[in-house]
Design a protein around this motif. Structure first.
Motif, PDB file in Angstrom:
ATOM      1  N   ASP A 153      23.047  53.932  37.385  1.00 56.72           N
ATOM      2  CA  ASP A 153      21.319  53.708  37.139  1.00 56.72           C
ATOM      3  C   ASP A 153      21.290  52.263  36.351  1.00 56.72           C
ATOM      4  OD1 ASP A 153      22.547  53.880  34.444  1.00 56.72           O
ATOM      5  OD2 ASP A 153      21.963  56.262  34.628  1.00 56.72           O
ATOM      6  N   GLU A 154      20.123  51.885  35.963  1.00 51.28           N
ATOM      7  CA  GLU A 154      19.809  50.497  35.359  1.00 51.28           C
ATOM      8  C   GLU A 154      20.564  50.325  33.978  1.00 51.28           C
ATOM      9  OE1 GLU A 154      18.523  47.589  36.111  1.00 51.28           O
ATOM     10  OE2 GLU A 154      17.464  48.261  37.984  1.00 51.28           O
ATOM     11  N   ALA A 155      20.508  51.502  33.388  1.00 44.73           N
ATOM     12  CA  ALA A 155      21.451  51.577  32.109  1.00 44.73           C
ATOM     13  C   ALA A 155      22.676  51.150  32.285  1.00 44.73           C
ATOM     14  CB  ALA A 155      21.025  52.790  31.367  1.00 44.73           C
ATOM     15  N   SER A 156      23.592  51.645  33.401  1.00 40.72           N
ATOM     16  CA  SER A 156      24.782  51.274  33.439  1.00 40.72           C
ATOM     17  C   SER A 156      24.874  49.921  33.885  1.00 40.72           C
ATOM     18  CB  SER A 156      25.420  52.293  34.675  1.00 40.72           C
ATOM     19  OG  SER A 156      25.231  53.535  34.150  1.00 40.72           O
ATOM     20  N   LEU A 157      24.040  49.575  34.687  1.00 43.61           N
ATOM     21  CA  LEU A 157      23.946  47.868  35.041  1.00 43.61           C
ATOM     22  C   LEU A 157      23.958  47.320  33.816  1.00 43.61           C
ATOM     23  CD1 LEU A 157      24.290  46.020  37.319  1.00 43.61           C
ATOM     24  CD2 LEU A 157      22.091  46.150  37.862  1.00 43.61           C
ATOM     25  N   ALA A 158      23.032  47.474  32.962  1.00 42.41           N
ATOM     26  CA  ALA A 158      22.627  46.535  31.956  1.00 42.41           C
ATOM     27  C   ALA A 158      24.001  46.647  31.012  1.00 42.41           C
ATOM     28  CB  ALA A 158      21.488  47.109  31.394  1.00 42.41           C
ATOM     29  N   ALA A 159      24.619  47.763  30.773  1.00 41.16           N
ATOM     30  CA  ALA A 159      25.766  47.961  29.853  1.00 41.16           C
ATOM     31  C   ALA A 159      26.832  46.933  30.638  1.00 41.16           C
ATOM     32  CB  ALA A 159      25.970  49.245  29.745  1.00 41.16           C
ATOM     33  N   HIS A 160      27.161  46.994  31.750  1.00 46.62           N
ATOM     34  CA  HIS A 160      28.053  46.178  32.375  1.00 46.62           C
ATOM     35  C   HIS A 160      27.795  44.653  32.234  1.00 46.62           C
ATOM     36  CE1 HIS A 160      30.432  44.607  35.897  1.00 46.62           C
ATOM     37  NE2 HIS A 160      29.193  44.096  36.284  1.00 46.62           N
ATOM     38  N   ALA A 161      26.568  44.114  32.148  1.00 49.20           N
ATOM     39  CA  ALA A 161      26.100  42.853  31.899  1.00 49.20           C
ATOM     40  C   ALA A 161      26.544  42.552  30.573  1.00 49.20           C
ATOM     41  CB  ALA A 161      24.648  42.636  32.430  1.00 49.20           C
ATOM     42  N   GLY A 214      29.439  54.367  34.761  1.00 52.49           N
ATOM     43  CA  GLY A 214      28.343  54.305  35.553  1.00 52.49           C
ATOM     44  C   GLY A 214      28.760  53.462  36.824  1.00 52.49           C
ATOM     45  N   CYS A 215      30.030  53.026  36.845  1.00 55.27           N
ATOM     46  CA  CYS A 215      30.188  51.989  38.052  1.00 55.27           C
ATOM     47  C   CYS A 215      30.744  53.253  39.161  1.00 55.27           C
ATOM     48  CB  CYS A 215      31.367  51.186  37.807  1.00 55.27           C
ATOM     49  SG  CYS A 215      31.796  50.153  39.327  1.00 55.27           S
ATOM     50  N   VAL A 216      29.911  53.210  40.258  1.00 57.19           N
ATOM     51  CA  VAL A 216      30.570  54.346  41.412  1.00 57.19           C
ATOM     52  C   VAL A 216      31.211  53.508  42.412  1.00 57.19           C
ATOM     53  CG1 VAL A 216      29.292  55.333  43.313  1.00 57.19           C
ATOM     54  CG2 VAL A 216      27.992  55.221  41.188  1.00 57.19           C
ATOM     55  N   ALA A 217      31.336  52.237  42.531  1.00 50.69           N
ATOM     56  CA  ALA A 217      31.781  51.458  43.555  1.00 50.69           C
ATOM     57  C   ALA A 217      31.822  49.796  42.998  1.00 50.69           C
ATOM     58  CB  ALA A 217      31.584  51.533  44.874  1.00 50.69           C
ATOM     59  N   TYR A 218      32.782  49.111  43.252  1.00 53.27           N
ATOM     60  CA  TYR A 218      33.022  47.718  43.020  1.00 53.27           C
ATOM     61  C   TYR A 218      34.122  47.114  43.721  1.00 53.27           C
ATOM     62  CZ  TYR A 218      31.515  43.852  39.705  1.00 53.27           C
ATOM     63  OH  TYR A 218      31.020  42.798  39.348  1.00 53.27           O
ATOM     64  N   ASP A 219      33.585  46.313  45.045  1.00 55.75           N
ATOM     65  CA  ASP A 219      34.516  45.849  45.932  1.00 55.75           C
ATOM     66  C   ASP A 219      34.410  44.276  46.435  1.00 55.75           C
ATOM     67  OD1 ASP A 219      35.807  48.311  46.990  1.00 55.75           O
ATOM     68  OD2 ASP A 219      33.809  48.923  47.171  1.00 55.75           O
ATOM     69  N   LEU A 220      35.367  43.547  46.401  1.00 57.13           N
ATOM     70  CA  LEU A 220      35.270  42.333  46.657  1.00 57.13           C
ATOM     71  C   LEU A 220      35.742  42.188  48.528  1.00 57.13           C
ATOM     72  CD1 LEU A 220      35.196  39.201  46.261  1.00 57.13           C
ATOM     73  CD2 LEU A 220      37.697  39.408  45.760  1.00 57.13           C
ATOM     74  N   TYR A 221      34.790  41.595  49.307  1.00 57.97           N
ATOM     75  CA  TYR A 221      35.064  41.338  50.526  1.00 57.97           C
ATOM     76  C   TYR A 221      35.085  39.685  51.009  1.00 57.97           C
ATOM     77  CZ  TYR A 221      33.600  46.322  50.903  1.00 57.97           C
ATOM     78  OH  TYR A 221      33.570  47.428  50.897  1.00 57.97           O
ATOM     79  N   VAL A 274      31.991  36.156  35.136  1.00 58.89           N
ATOM     80  CA  VAL A 274      30.711  35.873  35.765  1.00 58.89           C
ATOM     81  C   VAL A 274      30.159  34.522  35.707  1.00 58.89           C
ATOM     82  CG1 VAL A 274      28.134  36.266  36.398  1.00 58.89           C
ATOM     83  CG2 VAL A 274      29.831  38.292  36.111  1.00 58.89           C
ATOM     84  N   PRO A 275      30.210  33.800  34.639  1.00 60.34           N
ATOM     85  CA  PRO A 275      29.742  32.406  34.410  1.00 60.34           C
ATOM     86  C   PRO A 275      30.926  31.542  35.029  1.00 60.34           C
ATOM     87  CG  PRO A 275      29.603  33.470  32.251  1.00 60.34           C
ATOM     88  CD  PRO A 275      30.132  34.425  33.245  1.00 60.34           C
ATOM     89  N   ARG A 276      32.268  31.895  34.895  1.00 59.70           N
ATOM     90  CA  ARG A 276      32.984  31.094  35.679  1.00 59.70           C
ATOM     91  C   ARG A 276      33.018  31.352  37.178  1.00 59.70           C
ATOM     92  NH1 ARG A 276      35.348  26.879  36.209  1.00 59.70           N
ATOM     93  NH2 ARG A 276      37.426  26.794  37.337  1.00 59.70           N
ATOM     94  N   LEU A 277      32.594  32.350  37.899  1.00 61.93           N
ATOM     95  CA  LEU A 277      32.347  32.591  39.136  1.00 61.93           C
ATOM     96  C   LEU A 277      31.255  31.576  39.645  1.00 61.93           C
ATOM     97  CD1 LEU A 277      32.649  36.185  39.738  1.00 61.93           C
ATOM     98  CD2 LEU A 277      34.112  34.437  40.506  1.00 61.93           C
ATOM     99  N   ARG A 278      30.388  31.415  38.710  1.00 63.40           N
ATOM    100  CA  ARG A 278      29.209  30.543  39.041  1.00 63.40           C
ATOM    101  C   ARG A 278      29.529  28.941  39.068  1.00 63.40           C
ATOM    102  NH1 ARG A 278      25.545  34.253  35.631  1.00 63.40           N
ATOM    103  NH2 ARG A 278      24.455  35.527  37.129  1.00 63.40           N
ATOM    104  N   GLU A 279      30.693  28.739  38.194  1.00 59.68           N
ATOM    105  CA  GLU A 279      31.051  27.410  38.226  1.00 59.68           C
ATOM    106  C   GLU A 279      31.806  27.131  39.636  1.00 59.68           C
ATOM    107  OE1 GLU A 279      33.762  27.036  34.755  1.00 59.68           O
ATOM    108  OE2 GLU A 279      31.857  27.329  33.295  1.00 59.68           O
ATOM    109  N   LEU A 280      32.367  28.168  40.171  1.00 63.00           N
ATOM    110  CA  LEU A 280      33.389  27.972  41.092  1.00 63.00           C
ATOM    111  C   LEU A 280      32.573  28.153  42.467  1.00 63.00           C
ATOM    112  CD1 LEU A 280      36.463  30.111  39.919  1.00 63.00           C
ATOM    113  CD2 LEU A 280      36.441  27.736  40.126  1.00 63.00           C
ATOM    114  N   ARG A 327      38.807  39.107  41.623  1.00 65.15           N
ATOM    115  CA  ARG A 327      39.472  40.455  41.655  1.00 65.15           C
ATOM    116  C   ARG A 327      39.737  40.836  40.271  1.00 65.15           C
ATOM    117  NH1 ARG A 327      44.100  38.187  45.932  1.00 65.15           N
ATOM    118  NH2 ARG A 327      43.041  38.937  47.776  1.00 65.15           N
ATOM    119  N   GLU A 328      39.895  40.102  39.171  1.00 66.42           N
ATOM    120  CA  GLU A 328      39.858  40.196  37.834  1.00 66.42           C
ATOM    121  C   GLU A 328      38.523  41.135  37.191  1.00 66.42           C
ATOM    122  OE1 GLU A 328      40.530  38.116  33.283  1.00 66.42           O
ATOM    123  OE2 GLU A 328      41.073  37.175  35.216  1.00 66.42           O
ATOM    124  N   LEU A 329      37.473  40.524  37.648  1.00 63.02           N
ATOM    125  CA  LEU A 329      35.960  41.054  37.384  1.00 63.02           C
ATOM    126  C   LEU A 329      36.000  42.476  37.912  1.00 63.02           C
ATOM    127  CD1 LEU A 329      33.202  40.842  36.260  1.00 63.02           C
ATOM    128  CD2 LEU A 329      32.554  39.938  38.251  1.00 63.02           C
TER     129      LEU A 329
END
Length: 91
Positions: A58-66, A34-41, A75-81, A23-25
């Motif tokens: 676009d790819e540039a927006s996604l790359a900037a997000h990362a 460049g984020c059009v939508a971001y939802d947690l289900y 994201v690393p914390r999510l991978r731990e969980l 939810r924080e992410l």
């Protein structure tokens, strides 16, 4: 546009922290350019399965997000969980 479906499988003991972190992410990512939508289900039938559905301009927006601090920390914390699997669609 780019759609990412990020499936996350977690354990009962990690679930609450994973949901809080996701939810924080989500809240922070919605402010990224460049984020059009971001939802947690959450699955209605399996407590151990969640989905983050992201749509980017676009790819540039996604790359900037990362590169954003919220991504590089959360994201690393999510991978731990939980175990994550990503599907990517370009349309």
């Amino acid at each position: 546009m780019i759609r990412l479906n990020v499936f996350i499988r977690t354990t009962e003991s990690n679930r609450d922290e994973l949901v809080t972190t996701a939810r924080e992410l989500t809240a922070a990512s919605l402010r990224d350019e460049g984020c059009v939508a971001y939802d947690l289900y959450e699955s209605a039938t399996r407590r151990d399965v969640l989905l983050i559905c992201e749509t980017w301009q676009d790819e540039a927006s996604l790359a900037a997000h990362a590169r954003q601090p919220h991504y590089t920390v959360l994201v690393p914390r999510l991978r731990e969980l939980g175990e994550m699997k990503t599907e990517k669609f370009v349309f």
